[in-house]
Design an enzyme around this catalytic site. Structure first.
Site, mmCIF file in Angstrom:
data_model
loop_
_atom_site.group_PDB
_atom_site.id
_atom_site.type_symbol
_atom_site.label_atom_id
_atom_site.label_comp_id
_atom_site.label_asym_id
_atom_site.label_seq_id
_atom_site.Cartn_x
_atom_site.Cartn_y
_atom_site.Cartn_z
ATOM 1 N N TYR A 235 -5.669 -8.378 0.589
ATOM 2 C CA TYR A 235 -5.426 -8.749 1.988
ATOM 3 C C TYR A 235 -6.278 -9.993 2.200
ATOM 4 C CZ TYR A 235 -3.061 -4.514 3.727
ATOM 5 O OH TYR A 235 -2.154 -3.510 3.993
ATOM 6 N N ASP A 263 3.220 -8.993 3.819
ATOM 7 C CA ASP A 263 4.053 -8.366 4.867
ATOM 8 C C ASP A 263 3.195 -7.703 5.942
ATOM 9 O OD1 ASP A 263 4.844 -5.352 2.892
ATOM 10 O OD2 ASP A 263 2.957 -6.213 3.608
ATOM 11 N N HIS A 355 6.244 -2.255 2.302
ATOM 12 C CA HIS A 355 4.939 -1.601 2.531
ATOM 13 C C HIS A 355 5.110 -0.099 2.748
ATOM 14 C CE1 HIS A 355 0.826 -3.354 3.594
ATOM 15 N NE2 HIS A 355 0.626 -2.098 3.892
HETATM 16 C C1 LIG Z 1 1.163 5.136 1.513
HETATM 17 C C2 LIG Z 1 0.304 3.916 1.732
HETATM 18 C C3 LIG Z 1 0.809 2.664 1.398
HETATM 19 C C4 LIG Z 1 0.029 1.520 1.578
HETATM 20 C C5 LIG Z 1 -1.282 1.657 2.117
HETATM 21 C C6 LIG Z 1 -1.803 2.914 2.453
HETATM 22 C C7 LIG Z 1 -1.008 4.035 2.267
HETATM 23 C C8 LIG Z 1 -1.559 5.378 2.638
HETATM 24 N N1 LIG Z 1 -2.008 0.499 2.376
HETATM 25 S S1 LIG Z 1 -2.367 0.273 3.975
HETATM 26 O O1 LIG Z 1 -3.246 1.318 4.404
HETATM 27 O O2 LIG Z 1 -2.922 -1.040 4.194
HETATM 28 O O3 LIG Z 1 -1.034 0.331 4.648
HETATM 29 C C9 LIG Z 1 -1.738 -0.595 1.612
HETATM 30 C C10 LIG Z 1 -2.701 -1.632 1.390
HETATM 31 O O4 LIG Z 1 -3.903 -1.464 1.651
HETATM 32 N N2 LIG Z 1 -2.248 -2.803 0.853
HETATM 33 C C11 LIG Z 1 -0.935 -2.993 0.472
HETATM 34 O O5 LIG Z 1 -0.564 -4.068 -0.011
HETATM 35 N N3 LIG Z 1 -0.010 -1.988 0.605
HETATM 36 C C12 LIG Z 1 -0.407 -0.796 1.132
HETATM 37 N N4 LIG Z 1 0.472 0.253 1.179
HETATM 38 C C13 LIG Z 1 1.866 0.058 0.699
HETATM 39 C C14 LIG Z 1 1.995 0.394 -0.792
HETATM 40 O O6 LIG Z 1 1.391 -0.611 -1.581
HETATM 41 C C15 LIG Z 1 3.452 0.476 -1.224
HETATM 42 O O7 LIG Z 1 4.119 -0.687 -0.801
HETATM 43 C C16 LIG Z 1 4.131 1.726 -0.662
HETATM 44 O O8 LIG Z 1 3.252 2.808 -0.670
HETATM 45 C C17 LIG Z 1 5.345 2.080 -1.522
HETATM 46 O O9 LIG Z 1 6.024 3.123 -0.935
HETATM 47 P P1 LIG Z 1 5.846 4.652 -1.368
HETATM 48 O O10 LIG Z 1 4.564 5.120 -0.760
HETATM 49 O O11 LIG Z 1 7.062 5.321 -0.791
HETATM 50 O O12 LIG Z 1 5.830 4.714 -2.889
#
Ligand SMILES: Cc1cc2c(cc1C)[n+](S(=O)(=O)[O-])c1c(=O)[nH]c(=O)nc-1n2C[C@H](O)[C@H](O)[C@H](O)COP(=O)(O)O
Length: 497
Positions: A235, A263, A355
């Site tokens: 990020y 995104d 995401h």
């Molecule tokens: C489930 C989950 C996903 C997050 C995630 C945290 C969780 C609990 N976090 S978030 O807190 O900021 O949203 C990140 C993150 O740190 N950075 C990122 O690039 N994607 C983040 N993602 C998105 C992740 O990298 C994938 O794009 C997404 O999880 C794929 O979908 P599935 O969970 O259905 O496999």
């Protein structure tokens, strides 16, 4: 060195010190900026708050959010009174469910982990992991899109030996799958993302380390086996010096790919997470906005992400090329025009992703965007996929090896999986993650045979029927608010009349 006794006298709103990881911090002026409100900090004012701090904050959260002059230095060992975090009835009930969960050998697929995690995880943790944006239409579409792709298997192929191993950005992987970046691993398990590092090592699968990991970056790199490949998800910080320091440190530590998340100029409204208001017991207590005007009353996601730069733009990529030699990949691309731009700028690839549905609701699934990107980059630049020079990755809603095989058939180099590994580590720790990886291996073996494909290279576009890929049938979610709150109230009134 400060004694615990001295720290204990700073336990008011007027002078509030806390201890985290053996260091003392003056948080007096930070109280109203704290995303979870001041109440939770005042509850531990003058005490060691490490146990409460760890699951929710990346290790360096306090050092990056508090000006250096507020870091008061180490506390004298042996002088700090231990803080007993009382076990609530809710937690006792949760531990009871945890002890009654089925044995790991009864788990047959990745969906099983989700069902168990929902039962055994703390409410706040489940809310954070499972949450998606707005009506969660995209979150559901991510998996549903795979149901619109059908196989055209070959017969009479000698599939005595099948091999689903591959290379990802030039590095061997036991399958076209990587463990994608998901924040706050310690919400699900005290070892957090270490479970993913260790299981990835044992199964020859690449881990993408998140910026917002609960474990520190160095802890995760130190835990890797010799030769184990790790990527970094970034990020971009409003303060580019911090980003430069993170990126160059990662390169020095041997990270093999920088996945810049594009995104999330602002984290989505994940309502299950927001309802938790995270650590603030009294929701009205949660500060509406801190000194930087960031609205912090939106659960964990918003709380830990105010540093993210919404101003990130294409021109910044030259700056990135100037500070690192790592392959640069954009994570969160959702249309062919942006994939083409990334290719023309000489990047190493893109992750076609929304995401996990946690950002823009009604964004299309990664697999649908993949079909569009492959056809347009062929038309515009004569490219074919999978492509060593410009890798296409997909993530979101992948729960079966057949999902991965569909993505590979359509040109993906590999697929990222998120929530299933979180649910696995939350229910069974490292063993759970290893079991999830083993299940994928078992599914690959069977499905490659039934498809008539001996190796990944034999999985080609003619093996899938995508005639329905763009026909969205968005199930309209029930109007919970109306049905539960208003409709039933009207009925109740009529009944009383
Ligand atoms: C489930 C989950 C996903 C997050 C995630 C945290 C969780 C609990 N976090 S978030 O807190 O900021 O949203 C990140 C993150 O740190 N950075 C990122 O690039 N994607 C983040 N993602 C998105 C992740 O990298 C994938 O794009 C997404 O999880 C794929 O979908 P599935 O969970 O259905 O496999």
């Amino acid at each position: 060195m400060l004694s615990g006794k001295e720290v204990a006298t700073h336990n008011t709103r007027e002078s509030c010190w806390i201890i985290v990881h053996g260091k003392v911090y003056d948080v007096t002026e930070f109280l109203d900026d704290h995303p979870g409100g001041s109440k939770i900090i005042l509850k531990y004012a003058g005490k060691d708050v490490t146990q409460e701090y760890e699951p929710i904050h990346p290790p360096d959260a306090i050092t990056t959010n508090l000006p250096p002059e507020k870091h008061l230095g180490p506390v004298q060992p042996g002088t700090v009174e231990k803080v007993e975090v009382a076990i609530t009835d809710e937690e006792k009930a949760r531990q009871e469910r945890m002890s009654n969960r089925p044995p790991l050998d009864e788990i047959l697929n990745l969906h099983d982990f989700e069902a168990i995690a929902k039962l055994v995880m703390a409410e706040k943790a489940w809310a954070y992991y499972s949450s998606a944006a707005d009506d969660e239409i995209t979150n559901r579409e991510n998996h549903a899109a795979y149901h619109r792709i059908w196989f055209r298997p070959k017969i009479m192929v000698d599939v005595t030996k099948v091999d689903w191993s591959t290379t990802i950005l030039g590095h061997r992987s036991s399958m076209p799958v990587y463990i994608t970046a998901t924040a706050l691993g310690k919400l699900g398990h005290p070892d957090g993302e270490l479970n993913l590092t260790r299981a990835g090592a044992k199964h020859g699968v690449i881990q993408m380390i998140p910026t917002l990991a609960s474990c520190s970056f160095d802890e995760l790199v130190d835990a890797a086996q010799p030769g184990q490949v790790q990527f970094l998800q970034l990020y971009v910080n409003r303060d580019r010096d911090i980003t430069k320091r993170i990126v160059q440190h990662a390169e020095k530590r041997g990270i093999k790919g920088l996945f810049i998340t594009v995104d999330a100029p602002q984290l989505g409204r994940r309502e299950k997470d927001m309802r938790m208001k995270f650590t603030a017991e009294d929701p009205s207590e949660v500060t509406k906005s801190g000194s930087d005007g960031v609205d912090r009353s939106k659960g964990a996601a918003r709380a830990i992400s105010s540093f993210i730069d919404p101003g990130l733009k294409w021109e910044d990529l030259d700056w990135f090329k100037g500070i690192t030699k790592m392959p640069l990949i954009l994570k969160g691309v959702q249309r062919w025009e942006d994939a083409l731009k990334a290719y023309d700028l000489g990047l190493a690839g893109v992750v076609l992703s929304n995401h996990g549905g946690r950002q823009l609701d009604f964004a299309r699934s990664g697999i649908e965007v993949l079909v569009e990107v492959v056809s347009k980059l062929k038309e515009k630049r004569g490219l074919t996929f999978p492509n060593e020079k410009f890798a296409l990755f997909v993530d979101g809603g992948v729960r079966r090896a057949t999902d991965v095989i569909k993505a590979v058939a359509l040109g993906a180099t590999a697929v990222g999986i998120g929530r299933p590994f979180l649910y696995a580590l939350s229910s069974y720790g490292q063993d759970g993650v290893e079991k999830a990886l083993q299940i994928l291996h078992d599914e690959f073996e069977m499905n490659m045979r039934l498809l008539g494909a001996q190796t990944i290279k034999d999985i080609t576009p003619d093996m899938v029927d995508i005639s329905n890929i763009s026909s969205h049938i968005a199930s309209i979610p029930g109007d919970k608010l109306y049905d539960i709150n208003y409709e039933s109230m009207q009925h109740a009134k009529l009944r009383q009349a």
